[in-house]
Design an enzyme around this catalytic site. Structure first.
Site, PDB file in Angstrom:
ATOM      1  N   ASP A  17      39.030  38.659  53.404  1.00  0.00           N
ATOM      2  CA  ASP A  17      39.023  39.050  51.989  1.00  0.00           C
ATOM      3  C   ASP A  17      38.137  38.098  51.194  1.00  0.00           C
ATOM      4  O   ASP A  17      37.426  38.523  50.270  1.00  0.00           O
ATOM      5  CB  ASP A  17      40.460  39.025  51.442  1.00  0.00           C
ATOM      6  CG  ASP A  17      40.671  39.977  50.285  1.00  0.00           C
ATOM      7  OD1 ASP A  17      39.681  40.359  49.647  1.00  0.00           O
ATOM      8  OD2 ASP A  17      41.829  40.341  50.016  1.00  0.00           O
ATOM      9  N   HIS A 210      45.870  39.128  43.971  1.00  0.00           N
ATOM     10  CA  HIS A 210      44.586  38.595  43.509  1.00  0.00           C
ATOM     11  C   HIS A 210      44.847  37.933  42.157  1.00  0.00           C
ATOM     12  O   HIS A 210      45.809  38.252  41.463  1.00  0.00           O
ATOM     13  CB  HIS A 210      43.542  39.711  43.432  1.00  0.00           C
ATOM     14  CG  HIS A 210      43.012  40.069  44.797  1.00  0.00           C
ATOM     15  ND1 HIS A 210      41.840  39.574  45.289  1.00  0.00           N
ATOM     16  CD2 HIS A 210      43.521  40.849  45.788  1.00  0.00           C
ATOM     17  CE1 HIS A 210      41.623  40.041  46.524  1.00  0.00           C
ATOM     18  NE2 HIS A 210      42.647  40.826  46.850  1.00  0.00           N
ATOM     19  N   CYS A 241      37.775  42.549  46.195  1.00  0.00           N
ATOM     20  CA  CYS A 241      37.454  43.795  46.889  1.00  0.00           C
ATOM     21  C   CYS A 241      36.164  44.346  46.273  1.00  0.00           C
ATOM     22  O   CYS A 241      36.125  44.632  45.074  1.00  0.00           O
ATOM     23  CB  CYS A 241      38.597  44.799  46.721  1.00  0.00           C
ATOM     24  SG  CYS A 241      38.218  46.389  47.474  1.00  0.00           S
ATOM     25  N   ASN A 250      41.781  36.106  45.963  1.00  0.00           N
ATOM     26  CA  ASN A 250      43.221  36.062  46.222  1.00  0.00           C
ATOM     27  C   ASN A 250      43.812  34.796  45.607  1.00  0.00           C
ATOM     28  O   ASN A 250      43.098  33.839  45.326  1.00  0.00           O
ATOM     29  CB  ASN A 250      43.485  35.978  47.739  1.00  0.00           C
ATOM     30  CG  ASN A 250      42.988  37.178  48.475  1.00  0.00           C
ATOM     31  OD1 ASN A 250      41.822  37.235  48.850  1.00  0.00           O
ATOM     32  ND2 ASN A 250      43.851  38.141  48.683  1.00  0.00           N
TER      33      ASN A 250
HETATM   34  P1  HMG Z   1      31.681  56.689  56.353  1.00  0.00           P
HETATM   35  O1  HMG Z   1      30.264  56.522  55.909  1.00  0.00           O
HETATM   36  O2  HMG Z   1      32.475  57.795  55.744  1.00  0.00           O
HETATM   37  O3  HMG Z   1      31.748  56.736  57.937  1.00  0.00           O
HETATM   38  O4  HMG Z   1      32.408  55.307  56.070  1.00  0.00           O
HETATM   39  P2  HMG Z   1      31.656  57.975  58.929  1.00  0.00           P
HETATM   40  O5  HMG Z   1      32.924  58.044  59.669  1.00  0.00           O
HETATM   41  O6  HMG Z   1      31.178  59.197  58.196  1.00  0.00           O
HETATM   42  O7  HMG Z   1      30.484  57.512  59.910  1.00  0.00           O
HETATM   43  C1  HMG Z   1      29.161  57.272  59.432  1.00  0.00           C
HETATM   44  C2  HMG Z   1      28.467  56.291  60.349  1.00  0.00           C
HETATM   45  O8  HMG Z   1      29.147  55.036  60.286  1.00  0.00           O
HETATM   46  C3  HMG Z   1      28.477  56.714  61.828  1.00  0.00           C
HETATM   47  O9  HMG Z   1      27.265  56.201  62.399  1.00  0.00           O
HETATM   48  C4  HMG Z   1      29.640  55.946  62.396  1.00  0.00           C
HETATM   49  O10 HMG Z   1      29.503  55.687  63.776  1.00  0.00           O
HETATM   50  C5  HMG Z   1      29.550  54.634  61.600  1.00  0.00           C
HETATM   51  P3  HMG Z   1      26.018  57.175  62.697  1.00  0.00           P
HETATM   52  O11 HMG Z   1      26.578  58.212  63.611  1.00  0.00           O
HETATM   53  O12 HMG Z   1      25.621  57.727  61.333  1.00  0.00           O
HETATM   54  O13 HMG Z   1      25.029  56.254  63.293  1.00  0.00           O
HETATM   55  N1  HMG Z   1      30.852  53.959  61.505  1.00  0.00           N
HETATM   56  C6  HMG Z   1      31.058  52.653  61.744  1.00  0.00           C
HETATM   57  N2  HMG Z   1      30.233  51.663  62.117  1.00  0.00           N
HETATM   58  C7  HMG Z   1      30.787  50.423  62.285  1.00  0.00           C
HETATM   59  N3  HMG Z   1      32.103  50.170  62.121  1.00  0.00           N
HETATM   60  C8  HMG Z   1      32.950  51.150  61.765  1.00  0.00           C
HETATM   61  C9  HMG Z   1      32.417  52.449  61.556  1.00  0.00           C
HETATM   62  N4  HMG Z   1      32.986  53.613  61.190  1.00  0.00           N
HETATM   63  C10 HMG Z   1      32.018  54.542  61.160  1.00  0.00           C
HETATM   64  N5  HMG Z   1      34.241  50.868  61.609  1.00  0.00           N
HETATM   65  C11 HMG Z   1      34.111  53.686  56.551  1.00  0.00           C
HETATM   66  C12 HMG Z   1      33.793  55.157  56.339  1.00  0.00           C
HETATM   67  C13 HMG Z   1      35.607  53.528  56.566  1.00  0.00           C
HETATM   68  C14 HMG Z   1      33.506  53.217  57.847  1.00  0.00           C
HETATM   69  C15 HMG Z   1      33.494  52.895  55.353  1.00  0.00           C
HETATM   70  O14 HMG Z   1      33.895  53.488  54.180  1.00  0.00           O
HETATM   71  C16 HMG Z   1      33.859  51.447  55.343  1.00  0.00           C
HETATM   72  O15 HMG Z   1      33.471  50.692  56.213  1.00  0.00           O
HETATM   73  N6  HMG Z   1      34.637  51.004  54.326  1.00  0.00           N
HETATM   74  C17 HMG Z   1      35.114  49.650  54.278  1.00  0.00           C
HETATM   75  C18 HMG Z   1      35.422  49.255  52.886  1.00  0.00           C
HETATM   76  C19 HMG Z   1      35.982  47.873  52.854  1.00  0.00           C
HETATM   77  O16 HMG Z   1      35.888  47.111  53.781  1.00  0.00           O
HETATM   78  N7  HMG Z   1      36.588  47.520  51.686  1.00  0.00           N
HETATM   79  C20 HMG Z   1      37.177  46.223  51.495  1.00  0.00           C
HETATM   80  C21 HMG Z   1      38.408  46.026  52.332  1.00  0.00           C
HETATM   81  S1  HMG Z   1      39.886  46.651  51.632  1.00  0.00           S
HETATM   82  C22 HMG Z   1      40.405  45.417  50.533  1.00  0.00           C
HETATM   83  O17 HMG Z   1      39.689  44.474  50.294  1.00  0.00           O
HETATM   84  C23 HMG Z   1      41.778  45.489  49.948  1.00  0.00           C
HETATM   85  C24 HMG Z   1      42.769  44.529  50.630  1.00  0.00           C
HETATM   86  O18 HMG Z   1      42.300  43.189  50.563  1.00  0.00           O
HETATM   87  C25 HMG Z   1      44.163  44.617  49.964  1.00  0.00           C
HETATM   88  C26 HMG Z   1      44.103  44.488  48.437  1.00  0.00           C
HETATM   89  O19 HMG Z   1      43.513  43.517  47.924  1.00  0.00           O
HETATM   90  O20 HMG Z   1      44.678  45.362  47.780  1.00  0.00           O
HETATM   91  C27 HMG Z   1      42.959  44.877  52.106  1.00  0.00           C
HETATM   92 MG    MG Z   2      42.550  41.883  48.854  1.00  0.00          MG
END
Ligand code: HMG
Ligand code: MG
Length: 301
Positions: A17, A210, A241, A250
């Protein structure tokens, strides 16, 4: 007389994070060295990285290398964030101990964060949880925007309860309730947790505050009084985030440690080693960290 626990588990999420929102790219070996330092502070849980798409979170594009290169210290659980099957495959190949799945209480934040509706996310996460359990990996669940959403504002507790019910029934062992944008206050924490604990035992929850408005430690205190014994934090208060505009880091692990320690609540953390890890990451990031405790380091006095 207010009840307080004797012992609390601090879950360090800084390498995930914290670093996911940093503008400056930290090189892989420096991350590895920092996580190794954290492993020797007495912390028993470190979320080391995130197997999300590198285009979405460029600063964690080296997730696989980081997970493979870090030392595995006995007694420390090494966890990582996983959004889908593709992420799970990589996390398993990197021998991550524990899987963390995530979704948002609000529909709009979920869309921004993972490009999916919440209903679609349930289907994806069900598969991820199932396959993780088959591989003997415990699964932790995050619910984001529990106390407020940057797009939708207030969130109904009934929605949070509905998601808890689904995630527990899929097999997560703990849900971390996220105040993603740092809007919660102790009164709200008390109200929300009191409703949640009518349905589920408090031992199944962690809190993830946070500190955008400086209320995180006050919220920790309110949670302690309601029986929470698991808290997420990030060394130095790093983080945020990227899909929650305006969210800051955080609650800082070093400030949380100070609070808990002075309240006589055990964490197992060694202060000197924690400070050394603060100094290290501060130097690599190249700016003063946000935590109050880091300002007391000798170099700033
Ligand atoms: P998408 O573009 O919808 O993915 O993203 P897709 O399923 O349509 O696939 C598109 C392409 O991405 C494909 O490749 C997949 O293979 C590839 P292509 O065929 O075009 O060559 N792909 C990946 N590559 C690497 N790793 C993967 C992956 N998945 C698909 N895992 C996705 C959907 C979920 C991947 C995207 O939206 C994403 O990575 N989001 C992450 C967002 C994020 O990390 N946000 C911050 C974390 S959450 C947070 O901070 C909150 C928390 O701290 C709690 C709080 O504070 O409340 C936890
Ligand atoms: Mg967080």
């Amino acid at each position: 007389m207010v009840y307080l626990p004797k012992k609390v588990t601090v879950k360090e999420v800084g390498p995930r994070d914290g670093l996911q929102n940093e503008k400056k790219q930290i090189n892989t070996d420096d991350k590895v060295k920092w996580i190794n330092m954290l492993s020797h502070t007495g912390l028993s849980f470190i979320e080391v990285t995130s197997f999300v798409h590198p285009k979405w979170i460029p600063s964690l594009a080296d997730c696989f290398e980081v997970a493979k290169k870090i030392d595995r210290v006995e007694g420390v659980t090494y966890s990582a964030l996983v959004p889908n099957q593709k992420g799970l495959e990589k996390a398993l190949a990197a021998e991550i101990d524990e899987i963390a799945i995530f979704m948002s209480a609000s529909e709009t934040h979920n869309q921004h964060n993972v490009n999916r509706s919440r209903e679609d996310s349930f289907a994806i996460l069900k598969g991820v949880i199932n396959d993780s359990l088959t591989e003997n990996k415990k699964v932790r669940g995050y619910i984001s925007t529990v106390f407020g959403c940057p797009y939708e504002g207030a969130i109904e507790v009934a929605e949070v309860l509905r998601i808890c019910e689904k995630l527990f029934s899929m097999g997560v062992y703990e849900i971390s309730l996220g105040d993603t944008i740092g809007v919660a206050t102790p009164k709200q924490v008390n109200e929300v947790l009191s409703l949640i604990f009518r349905e589920f035992p408090e031992g199944q929850f962690a809190m993830h505050f946070h500190n955008t408005r400086g209320t995180a430690l006050a919220n920790v205190n309110a949670s302690l009084e309601l029986g929470i014994t698991s808290f997420d934090s990030s060394l130095g208060g790093l983080g945020g985030c990227p899909y929650a505009p305006g969210a800051s880091g955080n609650v800082a692990t070093d400030d949380l440690y100070y609070l808990l320690n002075t309240m006589g609540i055990q964490t197992g953390i060694e202060e000197k080693k924690l400070k050394a890890a603060v100094r290290y990451i501060q130097e690599k990031i190249g700016r003063r960290l946000d935590s109050h405790s880091s300002r007391l380091l000798e170099e700033f006095l």
